[in-house]
Design a protein around this motif. Structure first.
Motif, PDB file in Angstrom:
ATOM      1  N   UNK A 166       0.693  -1.131   0.036  1.00 14.52           N
ATOM      2  CA  UNK A 166       0.020  -0.030  -0.197  1.00 14.52           C
ATOM      3  C   UNK A 166       1.045   1.275   0.169  1.00 14.52           C
ATOM      4  N   UNK A 167       1.827   1.480   0.991  1.00  6.17           N
ATOM      5  CA  UNK A 167       2.690   2.432   1.134  1.00  6.17           C
ATOM      6  C   UNK A 167       3.630   2.894  -0.283  1.00  6.17           C
ATOM      7  N   UNK A 168       4.072   1.623  -1.070  1.00  7.44           N
ATOM      8  CA  UNK A 168       4.609   1.932  -2.409  1.00  7.44           C
ATOM      9  C   UNK A 168       3.823   2.148  -3.431  1.00  7.44           C
ATOM     10  N   UNK A 169       2.587   1.886  -3.490  1.00  5.92           N
ATOM     11  CA  UNK A 169       1.542   2.149  -4.439  1.00  5.92           C
ATOM     12  C   UNK A 169       1.251   3.832  -4.119  1.00  5.92           C
ATOM     13  N   UNK A 170       1.256   4.150  -2.788  1.00  2.00           N
ATOM     14  CA  UNK A 170       0.631   5.196  -2.736  1.00  2.00           C
ATOM     15  C   UNK A 170       1.966   6.492  -3.117  1.00  2.00           C
ATOM     16  N   UNK A 171       2.869   5.997  -2.720  1.00  2.00           N
ATOM     17  CA  UNK A 171       4.093   6.764  -2.827  1.00  2.00           C
ATOM     18  C   UNK A 171       4.441   6.910  -4.102  1.00  2.00           C
ATOM     19  N   UNK A 172       4.843   5.936  -4.972  1.00  2.00           N
ATOM     20  CA  UNK A 172       4.969   6.105  -6.213  1.00  2.00           C
ATOM     21  C   UNK A 172       4.057   5.969  -7.476  1.00  2.00           C
ATOM     22  N   UNK A 173       2.778   5.926  -6.923  1.00  2.00           N
ATOM     23  CA  UNK A 173       1.581   6.174  -8.051  1.00  2.00           C
ATOM     24  C   UNK A 173       1.841   4.972  -9.006  1.00  2.00           C
ATOM     25  N   UNK A 174       1.951   3.771  -8.419  1.00  2.00           N
ATOM     26  CA  UNK A 174       1.960   2.511  -9.177  1.00  2.00           C
ATOM     27  C   UNK A 174       0.759   1.548  -8.958  1.00  2.00           C
ATOM     28  N   UNK A 175       0.441   0.832 -10.029  1.00  2.00           N
ATOM     29  CA  UNK A 175      -0.415  -0.113  -9.818  1.00  2.00           C
ATOM     30  C   UNK A 175       0.036  -1.443  -9.045  1.00  2.00           C
ATOM     31  N   UNK A 176      -0.863  -2.184  -8.706  1.00  2.00           N
ATOM     32  CA  UNK A 176      -0.541  -3.285  -7.737  1.00  2.00           C
ATOM     33  C   UNK A 176       0.629  -4.379  -8.152  1.00  2.00           C
ATOM     34  N   UNK A 177       0.502  -4.494  -9.703  1.00  4.33           N
ATOM     35  CA  UNK A 177       1.367  -5.372 -10.568  1.00  4.33           C
ATOM     36  C   UNK A 177       2.597  -4.743 -10.528  1.00  4.33           C
ATOM     37  N   UNK A 178       2.801  -3.498 -10.487  1.00  3.44           N
ATOM     38  CA  UNK A 178       4.045  -2.630 -10.730  1.00  3.44           C
ATOM     39  C   UNK A 178       4.797  -2.591  -9.273  1.00  3.44           C
ATOM     40  N   UNK A 179       3.912  -2.575  -8.114  1.00  4.45           N
ATOM     41  CA  UNK A 179       4.451  -2.415  -7.125  1.00  4.45           C
ATOM     42  C   UNK A 179       5.017  -3.763  -6.692  1.00  4.45           C
ATOM     43  N   UNK A 180       4.408  -4.849  -6.750  1.00  8.09           N
ATOM     44  CA  UNK A 180       4.863  -6.016  -6.292  1.00  8.09           C
ATOM     45  C   UNK A 180       5.993  -6.455  -7.416  1.00  8.09           C
ATOM     46  N   UNK A 181       6.134  -6.045  -8.516  1.00  8.94           N
ATOM     47  CA  UNK A 181       7.241  -6.315  -9.017  1.00  8.94           C
ATOM     48  C   UNK A 181       8.583  -5.691  -8.457  1.00  8.94           C
ATOM     49  N   UNK A 182       8.536  -4.512  -7.930  1.00 10.47           N
ATOM     50  CA  UNK A 182       9.450  -3.818  -7.387  1.00 10.47           C
ATOM     51  C   UNK A 182       9.897  -4.773  -6.156  1.00 10.47           C
ATOM     52  N   UNK A 183       8.957  -5.084  -5.297  1.00 11.38           N
ATOM     53  CA  UNK A 183       9.103  -5.763  -3.882  1.00 11.38           C
ATOM     54  C   UNK A 183       9.649  -7.034  -4.025  1.00 11.38           C
ATOM     55  N   UNK A 184       9.143  -7.677  -5.391  1.00 13.39           N
ATOM     56  CA  UNK A 184       9.759  -8.943  -5.462  1.00 13.39           C
ATOM     57  C   UNK A 184      11.467  -8.765  -5.956  1.00 13.39           C
ATOM     58  N   UNK A 185      11.521  -7.816  -6.549  1.00  7.37           N
ATOM     59  CA  UNK A 185      13.146  -7.814  -7.225  1.00  7.37           C
ATOM     60  C   UNK A 185      14.079  -7.624  -5.954  1.00  7.37           C
ATOM     61  N   UNK A 186      13.753  -7.423  -4.609  1.00 11.38           N
ATOM     62  CA  UNK A 186      14.498  -7.734  -3.452  1.00 11.38           C
ATOM     63  C   UNK A 186      14.391  -8.793  -2.623  1.00 11.38           C
ATOM     64  N   UNK A 187      15.349  -9.089  -1.776  1.00  6.88           N
ATOM     65  CA  UNK A 187      15.301 -10.337  -1.000  1.00  6.88           C
ATOM     66  C   UNK A 187      13.873 -10.137  -0.007  1.00  6.88           C
ATOM     67  N   UNK A 188      13.311 -11.205   0.219  1.00  8.56           N
ATOM     68  CA  UNK A 188      12.154 -11.132   0.938  1.00  8.56           C
ATOM     69  C   UNK A 188      12.461 -10.570   2.489  1.00  8.56           C
TER      70      UNK A 188
END
Length: 195
Positions: free
Chosen positions: A141-163
């Protein structure tokens, strides 16, 4: 010298913590994100290599990097993200080392805010690892709000990092940013004073 490696997932609150450490305790902060941005700014030697690799579409009309456009490519294509990181990380590391050297003798402690501290294998630069975490739904939610991203865009950025769980397992300090700011700052105070 005490060198705090501050990391965590994207949009978990690292900047909030580093700003607090700077304001409350007067600690110098070296921000790897800022160093990475300066590595690809207009006039940098890396910019032409990026344009050659990804095409003219990633360069704006003023000649600067179109970061959102590049992000769309690299967060959908892991091999391209790895290529880009392989260009940027050595530059960031060199600047961090120079920053540490510049503060030797002037400060007993310094904060290195490095989102990819573990992924980029920069843990040798720090004496302790602090990980800022939050609940997965909060992070999204924070990432979508901060960067104006869709769910898929935000999840791709989260998934690019270690869990986050993997990062927390390597941490000396875990800061749980799932409540109020005073609650987060109380954890920071405790971590600062107890180490």
């Amino acid at each position: 010298m005490r060198i705090i490696g501050l990391t965590g997932g994207i949009a978990t609150g690292k900047t909030t913590v580093s700003d607090y450490l700077a304001e409350r305790y007067g600690l110098p902060v070296l921000d790897a994100d800022q160093l990475a941005r300066s590595a690809v700014e207009l006039g940098s030697p890396l910019l032409p290599a990026i344009a050659q690799r990804f095409g003219a579409d990633v360069i704006g009309a003023d000649g600067s990097l179109d970061r959102p456009r590049l992000g769309e490519i690299v967060f959908q294509q892991p091999a391209e993200r790895q290529w880009l990181e392989a260009q940027i990380h050595p530059i960031v590391r060199a600047h961090l080392l120079a920053g540490i050297a510049a503060h030797q003798g002037r400060s007993n402690s310094i904060v290195l805010a490095i989102p990819l501290l573990l992924e980029a294998q920069m843990t040798d630069l720090v004496t302790e690892i602090w990980v800022v975490s939050c609940e997965p739904a909060q992070q999204l939610h924070r990432l979508m709000a901060r960067n104006h991203l869709t769910v898929d865009q935000a999840q791709a950025r989260i998934n690019s990092q270690w869990p986050l769980a993997q990062k927390m397992a390597r941490a000396d300090v875990v800061l749980h940013n799932k409540g109020t700011l005073p609650e987060l700052f109380q954890q920071v105070d405790h971590a600062w004073e107890s180490c």
